[in-house]
Design an enzyme around this catalytic site. Structure first.
Site, PDB file in Angstrom:
ATOM      1  CE  LYS A   1      -1.631   1.643   3.993  1.00 51.77           C
ATOM      2  NZ  LYS A   1      -1.446   3.046   4.333  1.00 51.77           N
ATOM      3  CG  ASN A   2       2.492   2.697   3.533  1.00 51.44           C
ATOM      4  OD1 ASN A   2       1.321   3.055   3.393  1.00 51.44           O
ATOM      5  ND2 ASN A   2       3.018   2.424   4.719  1.00 51.44           N
TER       6      ASN A   2
ATOM      7  CB  CYS B   1      -3.410   6.027  11.468  1.00 48.68           C
ATOM      8  SG  CYS B   1      -4.183   4.678  10.580  1.00 48.68           S
TER       9      CYS B   1
ATOM     10  NE  ARG C   1       1.278   9.949  10.714  1.00 51.36           N
ATOM     11  CZ  ARG C   1       0.827   8.875  10.060  1.00 51.36           C
ATOM     12  NH1 ARG C   1      -0.398   8.471  10.247  1.00 51.36           N
ATOM     13  NH2 ARG C   1       1.600   8.218   9.225  1.00 51.36           N
TER      14      ARG C   1
ATOM     15  CG  ASP D   1       3.136   1.055   9.636  1.00 50.89           C
ATOM     16  OD1 ASP D   1       2.954   1.916  10.517  1.00 50.89           O
ATOM     17  OD2 ASP D   1       3.094   1.329   8.417  1.00 50.89           O
TER      18      ASP D   1
ATOM     19  NE  ARG E   1      -6.839   4.805   6.297  1.00 52.93           N
ATOM     20  CZ  ARG E   1      -6.162   5.759   6.875  1.00 52.93           C
ATOM     21  NH1 ARG E   1      -6.544   6.221   8.032  1.00 52.93           N
ATOM     22  NH2 ARG E   1      -5.107   6.277   6.305  1.00 52.93           N
TER      23      ARG E   1
HETATM   24  C1  UD1 Z   1       4.939   6.377   6.675  1.00 56.06           C
HETATM   25  C2  UD1 Z   1       3.901   5.299   6.488  1.00 56.06           C
HETATM   26  C3  UD1 Z   1       3.387   4.797   7.832  1.00 56.06           C
HETATM   27  C4  UD1 Z   1       4.564   4.399   8.725  1.00 56.06           C
HETATM   28  C5  UD1 Z   1       5.616   5.488   8.788  1.00 56.06           C
HETATM   29  C6  UD1 Z   1       6.878   5.057   9.517  1.00 56.06           C
HETATM   30  C7  UD1 Z   1       2.869   5.877   4.378  1.00 56.06           C
HETATM   31  C8  UD1 Z   1       1.668   6.414   3.676  1.00 56.06           C
HETATM   32  N1  UD1 Z   1       2.808   5.843   5.714  1.00 56.06           N
HETATM   33  O1  UD1 Z   1       4.276   7.454   7.328  1.00 56.06           O
HETATM   34  O2  UD1 Z   1       2.534   3.706   7.597  1.00 56.06           O
HETATM   35  O3  UD1 Z   1       4.067   4.159  10.029  1.00 56.06           O
HETATM   36  O4  UD1 Z   1       6.016   5.877   7.467  1.00 56.06           O
HETATM   37  O5  UD1 Z   1       7.437   3.941   8.900  1.00 56.06           O
HETATM   38  O6  UD1 Z   1       3.830   5.450   3.768  1.00 56.06           O
HETATM   39  N2  UD1 Z   1       8.329  13.581  11.132  1.00 56.06           N
HETATM   40  C9  UD1 Z   1       8.679  14.878  11.442  1.00 56.06           C
HETATM   41  N3  UD1 Z   1       8.558  15.839  10.467  1.00 56.06           N
HETATM   42  C10 UD1 Z   1       8.109  15.572   9.217  1.00 56.06           C
HETATM   43  C11 UD1 Z   1       7.758  14.243   8.906  1.00 56.06           C
HETATM   44  C12 UD1 Z   1       7.874  13.257   9.890  1.00 56.06           C
HETATM   45  O7  UD1 Z   1       9.086  15.168  12.562  1.00 56.06           O
HETATM   46  O8  UD1 Z   1       8.039  16.488   8.386  1.00 56.06           O
HETATM   47  C13 UD1 Z   1       8.470  12.512  12.163  1.00 56.06           C
HETATM   48  C14 UD1 Z   1       7.135  11.844  12.504  1.00 56.06           C
HETATM   49  O9  UD1 Z   1       6.434  12.560  13.500  1.00 56.06           O
HETATM   50  C15 UD1 Z   1       7.588  10.485  12.979  1.00 56.06           C
HETATM   51  C16 UD1 Z   1       8.825  10.201  12.119  1.00 56.06           C
HETATM   52  O10 UD1 Z   1       9.239  11.463  11.596  1.00 56.06           O
HETATM   53  O11 UD1 Z   1       7.985  10.532  14.318  1.00 56.06           O
HETATM   54  C17 UD1 Z   1       8.596   9.250  10.974  1.00 56.06           C
HETATM   55  O12 UD1 Z   1       7.520   9.711  10.182  1.00 56.06           O
HETATM   56  P1  UD1 Z   1       7.439   9.379   8.636  1.00 56.06           P
HETATM   57  O13 UD1 Z   1       8.450   8.357   8.282  1.00 56.06           O
HETATM   58  O14 UD1 Z   1       7.415  10.650   7.866  1.00 56.06           O
HETATM   59  O15 UD1 Z   1       5.990   8.723   8.513  1.00 56.06           O
HETATM   60  P2  UD1 Z   1       4.953   8.884   7.347  1.00 56.06           P
HETATM   61  O16 UD1 Z   1       5.664   9.088   6.047  1.00 56.06           O
HETATM   62  O17 UD1 Z   1       3.904   9.845   7.768  1.00 56.06           O
END
Ligand code: UD1
Length: 430
Positions: free
Chosen positions: A22-23, A117, A122, A305, A397
């Protein structure tokens, strides 16, 4: 609202086919708008998040032709607006991938702030930092992220935290920027690599994906391609832990075992036997399960996850286990639901201290988010008696035909739409 109703206690036995990730698919679909030529994507999972993204793309003028359940043909030459504000798109996290994709191609994008979620705060500061470094003007107004640039220029960008989303977004925008971009402290997840491979198949020049330094030489434009999405590491891991928790014997098929290494390592620590072949992994859980400790980390560490699924299994393992959640701070909400089934788990900040119990007992519980929802289904499958999992909207989802695949492994699980359906299932299963 639909529910799953489960009669637990049967070991899961058999083979299950794993779908596309999915991701990875979400990033690849968004990136497919970066060319005016036609793109074919195969091995798409037929899950709600994917369908929401496709619908939002259609609404801005992208032509989507669903060839079959898992194949889509996309042509983005007729995009009419760069404003993405579909009613549903706000609910999915990956909506923000359209920012990087549209900004890269049109130097402008306006996308509703992402949802996803509710597993903790986030932020998107790293995405914004990356776009700004490439020369875009980025602001947030009216609940949208608005990014625009006269031109995008390659830069050296150091990510303050390892983030999958920001790495992917910056990679997309930089693919069509002028000159060379270097992303340091990049995320190494398999879906980052899959997106880089997809973009390269469209003519991009991206090197180093899968390491923490990604080098992107911008190209003028991208062209048509045909691409198949990698298998879903988390769907596979979920079935592997379902096998462990139910003391079953399950072979997950169509997987890349390398992507499952951190999951496999933990299952072995728990006392399961794991056999790997080219594209299959078999998990056999025959003896007692033992306790272990786990901390979620960016890839190749143990995935956040998979945290609810391992916690649910450790709560049935002998001794005391400790699970530390280091990626999202609000990811233990399902523990209250597990407690209703007899689990003995104490959460302190980002740590869960788990005293294993011998068994779960069926209860009425509700899925707080996607992965926790799947973990609660695992608990129901392992439990004595009937479990009803509410709010399965979340599970759908990200899992295609979850109940049907589990039934294929011998589980007694059905979708129910009413109390009457639940009663019927209770009578049928005795
Ligand atoms: C993606 C996945 C999600 C998974 C996560 C971590 C998708 C659609 N979702 O989410 O299923 O749980 O990776 O493997 O692919 N952060 C910041 N600033 C930012 C962005 C992120 O501080 O601008 C922090 C977040 O709060 C978190 C960490 O970085 O603590 C990792 O987040 P991130 O890898 O970006 O997760 P997603 O891409 O949202």
């Amino acid at each position: 609202m639909e529910q799953y109703v489960i009669k637990g206690g049967n070991p899961l036995v058999g083979e299950v086919e794993i779908g596309g990730a999915k991701n990875a698919a979400l990033a690849i679909l968004a990136a497919s708008v970066m060319t005016d030529e036609t793109v074919t994507i195969e091995n798409l999972p037929d899950v709600r998040d994917i369908n929401v993204l496709l619908q939002a793309m259609e609404e801005i003028g992208v032509k989507i032709d669903r060839k079959d359940r898992h194949t889509v043909v996309i042509n983005a030459s007729g995009i009419q607006t760069l404003l993405v504000e579909n009613e549903y798109i706000k609910k999915i996290r990956a909506s923000y991938y359209l920012l990087g994709a549209l900004l890269g191609k049109y130097k402008k994008a306006e996308v509703a702030l992402p949802g996803g979620c509710n597993i903790g705060s986030r932020p998107i500061d790293q995405h914004i930092k990356g776009f700004r470094a490439l020369g875009a003007n980025v602001r947030i107004a009216h609940g949208r992220v608005i990014a625009e640039a006269n031109k995008l220029s390659g830069r050296h960008i150091y990510m303050d935290v390892v983030t999958v989303g920001a790495t992917i977004n910056i990679m997309m925008a930089a693919a069509l920027a002028e000159g060379r971009t270097i992303i340091e402290n990049a995320a190494k997840e398999p879906h980052v690599v899959d997106l880089a491979n997809f973009l390269n198949s469209m003519g991009a020049n991206i090197k180093g994906a899968g390491t923490d330094v990604i080098r992107i030489r911008g190209v003028e434009k991208l062209h048509k391609t045909e691409y198949s999405v990698i298998p879903d590491q988390i769907e596979a891991g979920t079935f592997m832990f379902a096998a462990a928790a139910t003391r079953g014997d399950v072979t997950v098929r169509n997987v890349i075992p390398k992507h499952l290494e951190s999951i496999t390592a933990k299952l072995i620590e728990l006392g399961c036997e794991v056999e790997e072949s080219d594209d299959e992994v078999r998990v056999v859980s025959s003896g007692p399960l033992s306790h272990t400790h786990v901390k979620t980390l960016a890839y190749p560490g143990f995935p956040t996850d998979m945290q609810p699924q391992i916690t649910t299994t450790l709560a049935l393992s002998e001794g005391t286990s400790i699970v530390t959640e280091s990626i999202f701070e609000n990811r233990f909400k399902y523990v209250d639901e597990l407690a209703k089934m007899g689990a003995n788990i104490k959460v302190e900040g980002n740590t869960a201290i788990i005293d294993g119990v011998l068994k779960y007992t069926g209860a009425r519980i509700s899925a707080p988010d996607l992965r926790a929802g799947a973990a609660l289904v695992i608990a129901g499958l392992a439990a004595e008696g009937i479990t009803v999992v509410d709010d399965i909207y979340y599970i759908e989802r990200g899992y295609e035909d979850f109940d049907a695949k589990l039934r294929g492994l011998g589980a007694q699980i059905e979708k129910a739409e009413s109390e009457k359906d639940i009663k019927k299932f209770q009578l049928k299963t005795g």
